[in-house]
Design a protein around this motif. Sequence first.
Motif, PDB file in Angstrom:
ATOM      1  N   VAL A  91       5.415  -5.189  -2.526  1.00 46.90           N
ATOM      2  CA  VAL A  91       6.187  -6.422  -2.408  1.00 46.90           C
ATOM      3  C   VAL A  91       5.600  -7.482  -3.336  1.00 46.90           C
ATOM      4  CG1 VAL A  91       6.774  -8.334  -0.859  1.00 46.90           C
ATOM      5  CG2 VAL A  91       6.929  -5.981  -0.044  1.00 46.90           C
ATOM      6  N   LYS A  92       4.277  -7.591  -3.364  1.00 51.56           N
ATOM      7  CA  LYS A  92       3.627  -8.604  -4.207  1.00 51.56           C
ATOM      8  C   LYS A  92       3.994  -8.409  -5.676  1.00 51.56           C
ATOM      9  CE  LYS A  92      -0.786 -10.492  -5.630  1.00 51.56           C
ATOM     10  NZ  LYS A  92      -1.612 -10.004  -6.682  1.00 51.56           N
ATOM     11  N   SER A  95       7.625  -9.189  -6.343  1.00 53.50           N
ATOM     12  CA  SER A  95       7.857 -10.636  -6.261  1.00 53.50           C
ATOM     13  C   SER A  95       7.382 -11.343  -7.523  1.00 53.50           C
ATOM     14  CB  SER A  95       7.156 -11.204  -5.033  1.00 53.50           C
ATOM     15  OG  SER A  95       7.695 -10.639  -3.862  1.00 53.50           O
ATOM     16  N   GLU A  96       6.237 -10.942  -8.050  1.00 54.56           N
ATOM     17  CA  GLU A  96       5.751 -11.533  -9.298  1.00 54.56           C
ATOM     18  C   GLU A  96       6.722 -11.258 -10.443  1.00 54.56           C
ATOM     19  OE1 GLU A  96       1.721 -10.622 -10.369  1.00 54.56           O
ATOM     20  OE2 GLU A  96       0.923 -11.383  -8.488  1.00 54.56           O
ATOM     21  N   THR A  99       9.933 -13.412 -10.155  1.00 53.49           N
ATOM     22  CA  THR A  99       9.778 -14.843 -10.436  1.00 53.49           C
ATOM     23  C   THR A  99       9.256 -15.123 -11.831  1.00 53.49           C
ATOM     24  OG1 THR A  99       7.522 -14.867  -9.531  1.00 53.49           O
ATOM     25  CG2 THR A  99       9.344 -15.376  -8.009  1.00 53.49           C
ATOM     26  N   GLY A 132      14.102 -11.915   2.384  1.00 54.98           N
ATOM     27  CA  GLY A 132      13.333 -12.204   1.168  1.00 54.98           C
ATOM     28  C   GLY A 132      13.161 -10.981   0.291  1.00 54.98           C
ATOM     29  N   HIS A 133      12.902  -9.808   0.903  1.00 52.43           N
ATOM     30  CA  HIS A 133      12.783  -8.568   0.129  1.00 52.43           C
ATOM     31  C   HIS A 133      14.095  -8.256  -0.587  1.00 52.43           C
ATOM     32  CE1 HIS A 133       9.686  -7.206   3.358  1.00 52.43           C
ATOM     33  NE2 HIS A 133       9.065  -7.833   2.375  1.00 52.43           N
ATOM     34  N   THR A 136      14.738 -10.579  -3.429  1.00 51.02           N
ATOM     35  CA  THR A 136      13.841 -10.268  -4.548  1.00 51.02           C
ATOM     36  C   THR A 136      14.327  -9.030  -5.294  1.00 51.02           C
ATOM     37  OG1 THR A 136      11.991 -11.264  -3.357  1.00 51.02           O
ATOM     38  CG2 THR A 136      11.439  -9.823  -5.191  1.00 51.02           C
TER      39      THR A 136
END
Length: 193
Positions: A91-92, A95-96, A99, A132-133, A136
Amino acid sequence: MKDKKRIIVGISGATGIQYGIRALELLQQLDIETHLVISKAAELVRSYETVYHHQSIISLANNVYSLADVGAAIASGSFKTMGMLIAPCSVKTMSEIATGVTSSLLSRAADVTLKERRKLVLLFRETPLHTGHIKTMLQVTEMGGIVMPPVPAFYMHPQSIDEMITHTVARALDLFGFDIDIPRWEPSARQKP
């Protein structure tokens, strides 16, 4: 790169490091030049989920980069590759990428892959999903990436976890145009009830 095909393989800290390892093994059989970057969390997962040593994994790649080496070849758009596979993708990391806020070579290389309009495939390893997932995943998809959760195919009647891993990774590599010999769906071969 006229004679040699290159691909970047990223391994992040989600469960399922076996997907990244199998990708490196299959690409080695195809004589594809691999460029590997592994997150710190992936090293921890490796120690929990496999009997592999760090050295045995990095020996599968042609080139290996430190996570902190943001000046590496794979951080530049002028370094031509076929794209990047992140297997598994946390996920991290996703997400990076979504964004554009990159904190390591892993997410920077993915960002470069997208800006150069090259293929980016993320074997996103998370379930269940919250809003949110899903948002993303949509962001990454709208940017040109492919989010491919490693969902096993049962039509091939897998006999082992290893077969399921190989089939999933081969399907991910299909997206780059590689042809791995795996069982494929054949409706005419279905057994009737």
